[in-house]
Write an enzyme that holds these catalytic residues in place. Structure first.
Site, short mmCIF file in Angstrom:
data_model
loop_
_atom_site.label_atom_id
_atom_site.label_comp_id
_atom_site.label_asym_id
_atom_site.label_seq_id
_atom_site.Cartn_x
_atom_site.Cartn_y
_atom_site.Cartn_z
N GLY A 1 4.71 -15.41 5.72
CA GLY A 1 4.08 -15.01 7.05
C GLY A 1 4.98 -14.72 7.99
N ARG B 1 0.76 -1.25 -0.05
CA ARG B 1 -0.09 0.10 0.06
C ARG B 1 0.76 1.19 0.07
NH1 ARG B 1 -3.85 -1.01 5.00
NH2 ARG B 1 -2.07 -2.63 5.37
C1 UD1 Z 1 0.65 -8.06 12.17
C2 UD1 Z 1 0.27 -9.13 13.14
C3 UD1 Z 1 -1.00 -8.41 13.86
C4 UD1 Z 1 -0.66 -7.24 14.50
C5 UD1 Z 1 0.26 -6.36 13.26
C6 UD1 Z 1 0.66 -4.75 14.17
C7 UD1 Z 1 0.77 -11.18 12.29
C8 UD1 Z 1 0.13 -12.43 11.66
N1 UD1 Z 1 -0.12 -10.27 12.67
O1 UD1 Z 1 -0.12 -7.93 11.20
O2 UD1 Z 1 -1.55 -9.19 14.73
O3 UD1 Z 1 -1.51 -6.28 14.87
O4 UD1 Z 1 1.36 -6.95 12.75
O5 UD1 Z 1 1.23 -3.98 13.07
O6 UD1 Z 1 1.79 -11.19 12.48
N2 UD1 Z 1 6.84 -9.87 7.24
C9 UD1 Z 1 7.90 -10.45 6.84
N3 UD1 Z 1 7.78 -11.58 6.22
C10 UD1 Z 1 6.43 -12.13 6.16
C11 UD1 Z 1 5.25 -11.38 6.58
C12 UD1 Z 1 5.53 -10.17 7.03
O7 UD1 Z 1 9.14 -9.99 7.04
O8 UD1 Z 1 6.38 -13.17 5.62
C13 UD1 Z 1 7.19 -8.43 8.08
C14 UD1 Z 1 6.57 -7.15 7.30
O9 UD1 Z 1 7.52 -6.72 6.65
C15 UD1 Z 1 6.25 -6.36 8.53
C16 UD1 Z 1 5.91 -7.27 9.83
O10 UD1 Z 1 6.48 -8.50 9.17
O11 UD1 Z 1 7.34 -5.64 9.14
C17 UD1 Z 1 4.40 -7.64 9.87
O12 UD1 Z 1 3.67 -7.91 8.76
P1 UD1 Z 1 2.52 -7.37 8.22
O13 UD1 Z 1 2.27 -8.25 7.14
O14 UD1 Z 1 2.43 -5.83 8.18
O15 UD1 Z 1 1.78 -7.95 9.20
P2 UD1 Z 1 -0.04 -7.31 9.60
O16 UD1 Z 1 -0.77 -7.98 8.62
O17 UD1 Z 1 0.24 -5.79 9.80
#
Ligand code: UD1
Ligand code: CA
Length: 499
Positions: free
Chosen positions: A84, A19
Site C-alpha cells: 500500500g 493494466r
Molecule cells: C491512489 C490513491 C487515490 C488517488 C490515486 C490518484 C491511495 C490509497 N489511493 O490510488 O486516493 O486518487 O492514487 O492516482 O493512495 N505504490 C507503491 N507501493 C505500493 C502501492 C502503490 O509504490 O505498495 C505506488 C504506485 O506505483 C503508484 C502510486 O503508488 O505510483 C499509487 O498507487 P496506485 O496503486 O496506483 O494507487 P491508486 O489505486 O491509483
C-alpha cells in the site's frame, strides 16, 4: 525569523501497473522524451529538495538503473512487497531518519504535473503550517480515484477510496490527485497508526488525513487549477491520451514563442527539444531527444529527427536523422537518412535517397542523389555525382575517404577507402577508385568501351531491338551522315577500340 523549510521529495514507483500488461515497469514507459517517472522528477526538481527518495519495487533493478541515469542524486528505496501507499511512504521515511520539515509525496504515474502546481501546493501547505495538504481536482470522471470528503463547512474530513466509498461519496467529483505535502514529523507519527482495514487490506497513505483530522491537526486541500495535470496513467489507452495532451501542451508553448506548426495534431515534439523562432514545422514531424531546430529552419513534412541539430534556415524534407548535424542553410532530402555523426556544414546539400554516416560534408558541398557516404570527409563545394558509393568497409575494418575542396566525382563511382581525391580533382563517372587522385588530376578506372557491330541482329533476331536496329540501319544508308569526330571526352576513356 523562521528557518527555511527543509524539504524531502518521495516518489512512489513500486507498483507493477498491472493494466499496462507490460514487461516494462509502468513508471519506465516513455512519454515524449522522458519516462513517466522522469516527468515526475522533472516537475519536482525545482522544489529544491534536500533529499529525493524513490520507492521502487516491481522491476526495481530497471528502475534503479534508470534513476542512476536521470537522477543520480535520488535514493532508490526498495519496497519488496507492495502493501500500500502508506506502507511505501513509511519505508521511504525509514531511509531518511534524520529528515524534518516538509515531505512532498508524488505518485509516480502523474506525468503531466507541472512544477508550478506542486510548488503552489507546498507554498500553501507551509504557509498555513498544516500537518498535511492534499492536491485535489474536480474531474469529469472520477472513476477509480479516491474522493475528497468534506464536512458541512467545507473542511476536509477524510479521503475515501472508491472501493471503500458509500454511494453518496462515489457521487463526489472532487478527487485526490495522489500528490501531497506533509509535515514530516507528524506524518511519521500518523503512519505508525495506519490500519489495513479496507477493501484491499493495504496501508493507505490517504488514511493519514482522517487520522490527523481526528487528532485535531490542521489539514488542507489545495485544488489544482487544471485537472489535466493530475491525470494518472493506468493502461496504454490512458498513456496515449496523456501523450496527446502533452503534445498539445508542448506545441502550444512553441507556437507562443514564434514557431509555426502547420499541423499540431501530427507534430510530436519531445519535452527535451528546442526550436528556434520562425522555424516552420510541417505536417507529420517528430522531434525527439536532444534535437535542436534553429531559427527559420523548415522541417517536414514527414520528418523524424532524433538527437539531431538543425542549423538556422536549413531545410529537412521527408527524411530520418539520428545523431546528425545539419548546418545553417543546408538542405536535406527528400528521402535522406542521416546517421550518427553525419555532419553537414553550412549550405551543404544531401538529397534524394542519400545515406550519410560518420562523415563531414563541407560547406556548399553537394551529394544530390542515390549515394552512400560513410566515414568520409568531403571538402567545401565538392560535388558528388549520383549513385556514388563510399566503400568504407572491407568486411573487417572501416576506412576513411577524403574528397578535397572543389573536387568533382562523376556518377556511379565507388570510392574504395582508404582513398583520397585531391582538391579540385575529377573522377570519371563509373570509376572504382582505390588509389589517390592528386589535386587537379582526373582519376579514371573504367575499362575502354568496345562496340561490337551488328551484335543484336546476329544474337537477338526478331526482337523489338532488332527491328529498331534494322530501321536505324536502313535510315542510315539513306542519309550520308558520318560519325562525329572523337571528342575530348572520349580521349579520357583511353582511346576508342572496336572489335
Ligand atoms: C491512489 C490513491 C487515490 C488517488 C490515486 C490518484 C491511495 C490509497 N489511493 O490510488 O486516493 O486518487 O492514487 O492516482 O493512495 N505504490 C507503491 N507501493 C505500493 C502501492 C502503490 O509504490 O505498495 C505506488 C504506485 O506505483 C503508484 C502510486 O503508488 O505510483 C499509487 O498507487 P496506485 O496503486 O496506483 O494507487 P491508486 O489505486 O491509483
Ligand atoms: Ca494509480
Amino acid at each position: 525569523m523562521s528557518q527555511p523549510h527543509r524539504r524531502t521529495v518521495v516518489v512512489l514507483a513500486a507498483g507493477e501497473g498491472k493494466r499496462m500488461k507490460s514487461a516494462l515497469p509502468k513508471v519506465l514507459h516513455p512519454l515524449l522524451g522522458r519516462t513517466l517517472l522522469g516527468h515526475v522528477l522533472a516537475a519536482a526538481g525545482p522544489l529544491g529538495a534536500d533529499r529525493t527518495v524513490v520507492v521502487v519495487g516491481h522491476g526495481a533493478e530497471q528502475v534503479r538503473a534508470h534513476l542512476a541515469e536521470i537522477a543520480p542524486d535520488a535514493t532508490g528505496v526498495l519496497q519488496a512487497e507492495q502493501l500500500g501507499t502508506g506502507h511505501a511512504v513509511r519505508i521511504a521515511l525509514d531511509a531518511v531518519p534524520e529528515s524534518t520539515g516538509t515531505v512532498v509525496v508524488i505518485n509516480g504515474d502523474v506525468p503531466l504535473l507541472r512544477t508550478g502546481t506542486v510548488d503552489a501546493l507546498v507554498t500553501a501547505h507551509e504557509g498555513e503550517g498544516a500537518a498535511a495538504t492534499v492536491l485535489a481536482a474536480e474531474v469529469p470522471d472520477p472513476t477509480g480515484l479516491g474522493r475528497i470528503v468534506r464536512d458541512a463547512a467545507g473542511r476536509l474530513e477524510q479521503i475515501v477510496e472508491e472501493r471503500d466509498a458509500t454511494p453518496a461519496q462515489r457521487a463526489l467529483r472532487e478527487i485526490n490527485a495522489g500528490i501531497y505535502a506533509f509535515d514530516l514529523a507528524r506524518l511519521r507519527a500518523a503512519l505508525g497508526k495506519l490500519s489495513t482495514d479496507n477493501d484491499q487490506g493495504e496501508e493507505y497513505l490517504t488514511d493519514v488525513f482522517g487520522l490527523l483530522v481526528s487528532a485535531g491537526e490542521p489539514v488542507g486541500v489545495h485544488v489544482a487549477a487544471d485537472h489535466v495535470e493530475t491525470l494518472g496513467c493506468n493502461d496504454r489507452v490512458e498513456l496515449a491520451g496523456l501523450r496527446r495532451l502533452l503534445r498539445d501542451r508542448v506545441n502550444e508553448a512553441w507556437m507562443r514563442t514564434g514557431v509555426t506548426i502547420l499541423d499540431p495534431a501530427t507534430t510530436w515534439i519531445d519535452v527535451t527539444v528546442t526550436v528556434g523562432r520562425d522555424a516552420v514545422l510541417d505536417q507529420n514531424t517528430q522531434l525527439r531527444g536532444a534535437t535542436v531546430v534553429g531559427a527559420e529552419a523548415v522541417v517536414g513534412p514527414d520528418v523524424t529527427l532524433i538527437d539531431t541539430v538543425v542549423g538556422p534556415a536549413a531545410t529537412v524534407l521527408r527524411s530520418h536523422a539520428t545523431g546528425a548535424e545539419v548546418g545553417p542553410g543546408a538542405s536535406v532530402g527528400p528521402y535522406a537518412y542521416l546517421r550518427p555523426a553525419a555532419r553537414l556544414a553550412e549550405k551543404a546539400k544531401v538529397g534524394t535517397f542519400v545515406e550519410v554516416k560518420n562523415s563531414d560534408v563541407g560547406p556548399g558541398a553537394k551529394v544530390p542523389h542515390l549515394s552512400y557516404v560513410g566515414d568520409a570527409t568531403i571538402g567545401a563545394r565538392a560535388n558528388i555525382g549520383a549513385a556514388t558509393i563510399f566503400v568504407n568497409y572491407d568486411g573487417v575494418n572501416k576506412h576513411r575517404t577524403v574528397v578535397g575542396d572543389g573536387a568533382f566525382v562523376g556518377c556511379d563511382t565507388n570510392l574504395i577507402a582508404p582513398v583520397e581525391v585531391g582538391a579540385g580533382a575529377y573522377v570519371a563517372a563509373g570509376s572504382a577508385l582505390s588509389q589517390d587522385v592528386p589535386p587537379g588530376a582526373l582519376g579514371v578506372t573504367r575499362a575502354p568501351q568496345r562496340n561490337i557491330e551488328g551484335w543484336v541482329l546476329r544474337n537477338r533476331p526478331g526482337t523489338v531491338s532488332a527491328r529498331a536496329a534494322e530501321q536505324a540501319r536502313a535510315a542510315g544508308e539513306d542519309a550520308s551522315g558520318g560519325s562525329p569526330s572523337a571528342s575530348e571526352g572520349e580521349a579520357i576513356h583511353g582511346g576508342a577500340e572496336t572489335v
